[in-house]
Motif scaffolding. Structure first.
Motif, PDB file in Angstrom:
ATOM      1  N   ILE A  43       0.817  -1.218   0.000  1.00  0.00           N
ATOM      2  CA  ILE A  43       0.000   0.000   0.000  1.00  0.00           C
ATOM      3  C   ILE A  43       0.849   1.266   0.000  1.00  0.00           C
ATOM      4  CG2 ILE A  43      -1.557   1.346   1.472  1.00  0.00           C
ATOM      5  CD1 ILE A  43      -2.929  -1.295   2.199  1.00  0.00           C
ATOM      6  N   LYS A  44       1.932   1.266   0.744  1.00  0.00           N
ATOM      7  CA  LYS A  44       2.724   2.486   0.895  1.00  0.00           C
ATOM      8  C   LYS A  44       3.470   2.886  -0.379  1.00  0.00           C
ATOM      9  CE  LYS A  44       6.894   0.261   2.784  1.00  0.00           C
ATOM     10  NZ  LYS A  44       7.762   0.155   3.963  1.00  0.00           N
ATOM     11  N   GLN A  45       3.488   2.020  -1.389  1.00  0.00           N
ATOM     12  CA  GLN A  45       4.226   2.304  -2.615  1.00  0.00           C
ATOM     13  C   GLN A  45       3.458   3.207  -3.591  1.00  0.00           C
ATOM     14  OE1 GLN A  45       5.518  -1.415  -4.376  1.00  0.00           O
ATOM     15  NE2 GLN A  45       6.195  -2.224  -2.400  1.00  0.00           N
ATOM     16  N   SER A  46       2.138   3.361  -3.400  1.00  0.00           N
ATOM     17  CA  SER A  46       1.327   4.171  -4.316  1.00  0.00           C
ATOM     18  C   SER A  46       0.370   5.048  -3.524  1.00  0.00           C
ATOM     19  CB  SER A  46       0.528   3.278  -5.269  1.00  0.00           C
ATOM     20  OG  SER A  46       1.378   2.407  -5.974  1.00  0.00           O
ATOM     21  N   LYS A  47      -0.060   6.145  -4.135  1.00  0.00           N
ATOM     22  CA  LYS A  47      -0.989   7.054  -3.452  1.00  0.00           C
ATOM     23  C   LYS A  47      -2.312   6.362  -3.161  1.00  0.00           C
ATOM     24  CE  LYS A  47       0.941  11.357  -5.269  1.00  0.00           C
ATOM     25  NZ  LYS A  47       0.691  12.561  -6.112  1.00  0.00           N
ATOM     26  N   PHE A  48      -2.754   5.511  -4.093  1.00  0.00           N
ATOM     27  CA  PHE A  48      -4.004   4.773  -3.904  1.00  0.00           C
ATOM     28  C   PHE A  48      -3.824   3.323  -4.373  1.00  0.00           C
ATOM     29  CE2 PHE A  48      -5.079   9.211  -4.708  1.00  0.00           C
ATOM     30  CZ  PHE A  48      -5.782   9.521  -3.549  1.00  0.00           C
ATOM     31  N   THR A  49      -4.403   2.403  -3.616  1.00  0.00           N
ATOM     32  CA  THR A  49      -4.317   0.973  -3.964  1.00  0.00           C
ATOM     33  C   THR A  49      -5.697   0.338  -3.890  1.00  0.00           C
ATOM     34  OG1 THR A  49      -2.048   0.773  -3.118  1.00  0.00           O
ATOM     35  CG2 THR A  49      -3.323  -1.268  -3.335  1.00  0.00           C
ATOM     36  N   LEU A  50      -6.017  -0.424  -4.919  1.00  0.00           N
ATOM     37  CA  LEU A  50      -7.253  -1.211  -4.915  1.00  0.00           C
ATOM     38  C   LEU A  50      -6.900  -2.639  -4.541  1.00  0.00           C
ATOM     39  CD1 LEU A  50     -10.368  -1.239  -5.743  1.00  0.00           C
ATOM     40  CD2 LEU A  50      -9.549  -2.356  -7.838  1.00  0.00           C
ATOM     41  N   ILE A  51      -7.549  -3.154  -3.496  1.00  0.00           N
ATOM     42  CA  ILE A  51      -7.373  -4.544  -3.115  1.00  0.00           C
ATOM     43  C   ILE A  51      -8.548  -5.323  -3.700  1.00  0.00           C
ATOM     44  CG2 ILE A  51      -7.070  -6.183  -1.228  1.00  0.00           C
ATOM     45  CD1 ILE A  51      -6.114  -3.898   0.527  1.00  0.00           C
ATOM     46  N   ASP A  52      -8.220  -6.254  -4.578  1.00  0.00           N
ATOM     47  CA  ASP A  52      -9.220  -7.064  -5.270  1.00  0.00           C
ATOM     48  C   ASP A  52      -9.323  -8.415  -4.574  1.00  0.00           C
ATOM     49  OD1 ASP A  52     -10.788  -8.477  -7.109  1.00  0.00           O
ATOM     50  OD2 ASP A  52      -9.081  -8.884  -8.421  1.00  0.00           O
ATOM     51  N   PHE A  53     -10.435  -8.637  -3.820  1.00  0.00           N
ATOM     52  CA  PHE A  53     -10.656  -9.910  -3.138  1.00  0.00           C
ATOM     53  C   PHE A  53     -11.401 -10.840  -4.096  1.00  0.00           C
ATOM     54  CE2 PHE A  53     -10.729  -6.715   0.369  1.00  0.00           C
ATOM     55  CZ  PHE A  53      -9.579  -7.122   1.019  1.00  0.00           C
ATOM     56  N   TRP A  54     -10.804 -11.993  -4.379  1.00  0.00           N
ATOM     57  CA  TRP A  54     -11.362 -12.900  -5.372  1.00  0.00           C
ATOM     58  C   TRP A  54     -11.059 -14.339  -4.993  1.00  0.00           C
ATOM     59  CZ3 TRP A  54      -8.284 -16.102  -8.599  1.00  0.00           C
ATOM     60  CH2 TRP A  54      -6.896 -15.934  -8.431  1.00  0.00           C
ATOM     61  N   ALA A  55     -11.525 -15.283  -5.820  1.00  0.00           N
ATOM     62  CA  ALA A  55     -11.212 -16.703  -5.630  1.00  0.00           C
ATOM     63  C   ALA A  55     -11.218 -17.391  -6.986  1.00  0.00           C
ATOM     64  CB  ALA A  55     -12.229 -17.356  -4.698  1.00  0.00           C
ATOM     65  N   SER A  56     -10.496 -18.485  -7.077  1.00  0.00           N
ATOM     66  CA  SER A  56     -10.377 -19.201  -8.353  1.00  0.00           C
ATOM     67  C   SER A  56     -11.723 -19.750  -8.824  1.00  0.00           C
ATOM     68  CB  SER A  56      -9.368 -20.351  -8.219  1.00  0.00           C
ATOM     69  OG  SER A  56      -9.822 -21.303  -7.261  1.00  0.00           O
ATOM     70  N   SER A  68      -3.734   2.584 -17.445  1.00  0.00           N
ATOM     71  CA  SER A  68      -3.903   4.023 -17.693  1.00  0.00           C
ATOM     72  C   SER A  68      -3.374   4.891 -16.552  1.00  0.00           C
ATOM     73  CB  SER A  68      -5.384   4.336 -17.938  1.00  0.00           C
ATOM     74  OG  SER A  68      -6.154   4.051 -16.783  1.00  0.00           O
ATOM     75  N   HIS A  69      -2.825   4.288 -15.500  1.00  0.00           N
ATOM     76  CA  HIS A  69      -2.271   5.043 -14.373  1.00  0.00           C
ATOM     77  C   HIS A  69      -0.830   4.608 -14.119  1.00  0.00           C
ATOM     78  CE1 HIS A  69      -6.601   5.472 -13.648  1.00  0.00           C
ATOM     79  NE2 HIS A  69      -6.311   6.543 -12.933  1.00  0.00           N
ATOM     80  N   ASN A  70       0.001   5.559 -13.669  1.00  0.00           N
ATOM     81  CA  ASN A  70       1.353   5.164 -13.276  1.00  0.00           C
ATOM     82  C   ASN A  70       1.311   4.623 -11.848  1.00  0.00           C
ATOM     83  OD1 ASN A  70       1.873   7.337 -11.291  1.00  0.00           O
ATOM     84  ND2 ASN A  70       1.849   8.694 -13.077  1.00  0.00           N
ATOM     85  N   ARG A  71       2.323   3.829 -11.524  1.00  0.00           N
ATOM     86  CA  ARG A  71       2.307   3.133 -10.239  1.00  0.00           C
ATOM     87  C   ARG A  71       2.464   4.074  -9.055  1.00  0.00           C
ATOM     88  NH1 ARG A  71       0.967   0.484 -13.496  1.00  0.00           N
ATOM     89  NH2 ARG A  71      -0.893   1.420 -12.593  1.00  0.00           N
ATOM     90  N   GLU A  72       2.990   5.228  -9.265  1.00  0.00           N
ATOM     91  CA  GLU A  72       3.130   6.183  -8.162  1.00  0.00           C
ATOM     92  C   GLU A  72       1.759   6.610  -7.644  1.00  0.00           C
ATOM     93  OE1 GLU A  72       4.825  10.689  -7.301  1.00  0.00           O
ATOM     94  OE2 GLU A  72       5.442   9.623  -9.125  1.00  0.00           O
ATOM     95  N   ASN A  73       0.783   6.664  -8.553  1.00  0.00           N
ATOM     96  CA  ASN A  73      -0.553   7.132  -8.183  1.00  0.00           C
ATOM     97  C   ASN A  73      -1.526   6.011  -7.861  1.00  0.00           C
ATOM     98  OD1 ASN A  73      -0.230  10.002  -8.450  1.00  0.00           O
ATOM     99  ND2 ASN A  73      -0.105   9.703 -10.654  1.00  0.00           N
ATOM    100  N   PHE A  74      -1.472   4.913  -8.629  1.00  0.00           N
ATOM    101  CA  PHE A  74      -2.489   3.871  -8.451  1.00  0.00           C
ATOM    102  C   PHE A  74      -1.896   2.474  -8.667  1.00  0.00           C
ATOM    103  CE2 PHE A  74      -5.863   1.167 -10.393  1.00  0.00           C
ATOM    104  CZ  PHE A  74      -6.671   1.053  -9.257  1.00  0.00           C
ATOM    105  N   ASN A  75      -2.284   1.568  -7.780  1.00  0.00           N
ATOM    106  CA  ASN A  75      -1.814   0.188  -7.870  1.00  0.00           C
ATOM    107  C   ASN A  75      -2.969  -0.761  -7.550  1.00  0.00           C
ATOM    108  OD1 ASN A  75      -0.085  -1.965  -8.223  1.00  0.00           O
ATOM    109  ND2 ASN A  75       0.866  -1.796  -6.199  1.00  0.00           N
ATOM    110  N   LYS A 106      -4.055  15.220 -15.297  1.00  0.00           N
ATOM    111  CA  LYS A 106      -2.684  15.493 -15.701  1.00  0.00           C
ATOM    112  C   LYS A 106      -1.656  14.668 -14.913  1.00  0.00           C
ATOM    113  CE  LYS A 106      -2.104  19.457 -12.571  1.00  0.00           C
ATOM    114  NZ  LYS A 106      -1.752  20.897 -12.493  1.00  0.00           N
ATOM    115  N   ASN A 107      -2.085  14.119 -13.744  1.00  0.00           N
ATOM    116  CA  ASN A 107      -1.144  13.379 -12.902  1.00  0.00           C
ATOM    117  C   ASN A 107      -1.204  11.872 -13.092  1.00  0.00           C
ATOM    118  OD1 ASN A 107      -0.249  15.751 -11.731  1.00  0.00           O
ATOM    119  ND2 ASN A 107      -1.708  15.636 -10.037  1.00  0.00           N
ATOM    120  N   LYS A 108      -2.111  11.415 -13.965  1.00  0.00           N
ATOM    121  CA  LYS A 108      -2.265   9.973 -14.155  1.00  0.00           C
ATOM    122  C   LYS A 108      -0.992   9.335 -14.688  1.00  0.00           C
ATOM    123  CE  LYS A 108      -7.229   9.612 -14.596  1.00  0.00           C
ATOM    124  NZ  LYS A 108      -8.320   9.127 -15.451  1.00  0.00           N
TER     125      LYS A 108
END
Length: 395
Positions: A267-280, A298-305, A393-395
């Protein structure tokens, strides 16, 4: 969860939680030598039992049967032995019907509370599973509990059918008094702790459950079901705090090489992180990935992961799924079910959006123990939510 608890009881409850958490941190190396040396020995002495008949020692794990040991009979006897760290869990001993046939209307297994002691099972092979269990008072108490609970369920069902609210209330109160009497008379039996797990029947408030826990002996509070109950209480309190603006409790997930990592380290590596909870086994989960791929690209890793966390899933199937359906983002596995217990998922997929500090921004799930909050973040809605958080502009 009960909405109102008296202040003095609540303070006492928190005190017990703190003491229990400290106790659970004590390592096995701190236990006295005589405790470390304890073990269980379950001996079956069954008349008419054929040699080489298989018996399985089974425990329930995540709703599935987990075979712990397999032994083969000799001269009418079979023996299971070993050592338990947590005593008082309900196990099953199953006879292999492929090597010894029994009547089709009979069960092939018996149940017993396994403890570090000598337990003897005596009977006749032709009468299995109607055998006598000696040396396990908890197993005998279980039979008493089940008979009473069955009667309670029948009475309650009748009252509900008659829409007799007064009768229903009286039955529930009598049931609570029965459970109290069982605990008061059997504080030293591990079966009493199982009341907190098996026999609540949705009728015991948290305060009433705590009252039962407090009356258990020190040893029984350290048994399997007492620990499991306390773990659920602690997890429930963490779950209650999962709301917009709160901080995400750190948890660890397993990666492909078998090592574990902290979610906060991602989480600390990007401004925002989406956690996708899933299963096979969740087709809708995987069908969302092409859309997530486009948003991720469409986003750089600094902003979104994005980080995928497979929950309620077998490790083998998780690995097969991520090989078959490769994603640009990293994938992890909820190897100890701690995440599934925290969120109490009843359906998937589920999504959690957090900032760089782990602060909760939005959560979306069809059905789980945590109510959805914040902006919508599933499908195309994720794009709209991110556009509000990250200037174009920051994407």
């Amino acid at each position: 969860m009960m909405s109102i608890i008296k202040n003095n009881t609540w303070c006492k409850f928190n005190s017990v939680i703190k003491r229990t958490k400290a106790l659970m941190m004590i390592t096995i190396s701190c236990l006295p030598a005589q405790v470390l040396g304890q073990s269980y020995r379950v001996t079956g002495d069954i008349k008419g039992l054929k040699d080489h008949t298989k018996f399985f020692l089974i425990r329930s794990k995540n709703g599935n049967a987990d075979t712990v040991k397999t032994v083969i009979s000799n001269k009418g006897r079979f023996i299971f032995q070993g050592k338990l760290n947590d005593e008082g869990e309900l196990y099953f001993i199953k006879l292999d019907t492929s090597s010894f046939a029994i009547a089709s209307n009979k069960d092939s297994w018996i149940r017993l509370f396994l403890e570090n002691k000598i337990i003897e099972i005596k009977g006749d092979a032709n009468s299995w599973p109607d055998v006598k269990v000696e040396g396990s008072e908890s197993t005998m108490l279980l039979e008493v509990l089940e008979k009473k609970v069955k009667l309670f369920d029948e009475q309650l069902k009748a009252a509900n059918n008659l829409k007799d609210s007064i009768g229903r209330t009286a039955i529930i109160e009598l049931y609570k008094k029965f459970l109290d009497s069982i605990v008061d008379k059997n504080q030293d039996l591990n079966a009493s702790a199982s009341i907190l797990f098996f026999f609540k029947r949705g009728q015991l408030s948290e305060e009433e459950q705590f009252g039962i826990y407090e009356r258990l002996s020190k040893n029984v509070r350290n048994s399997f079901y007492a620990k499991k109950w306390m773990e659920e209480i602690l997890t429930s309190k963490k779950r209650d705090k999962l709301k917009k603006g709160a901080m995400l409790p750190d948890f660890r997930f397993k990666v492909e090489n078998g090592e574990t990592e902290s979610i906060m380290s991602v989480i600390k590596q990007s401004k925002f992180t989406l956690i996708d909870f899933w299963a096979s086994w969740c087709a809708p989960c995987i069908s969302e990935w092409p859309n997530l791929e486009n948003i991720y690209a469409s986003h750089n890793r600094e902003n979104f992961n994005i980080i995928g966390i497979s929950v309620m899933d077998e490790e083998v199937r998780w690995k097969q799924a991520i090989v078959k359906n490769k994603t640009a983002w990293r994938q992890g596995h909820d190897w100890d079910d701690s995440v599934a217990k925290l969120f109490n998922f009843n359906s998937l997929p589920a999504y959690l959006l957090v900032d760089q500090n782990g602060r909760l921004i939005a959560y979306e799930s069809t059905l789980s123990g945590v109510a959805s909050f914040g902006e919508r973040i599933r499908g195309e809605n994720l794009i709209h939510t991110l556009n509000k958080l990250i200037p174009l502009k920051n994407k």
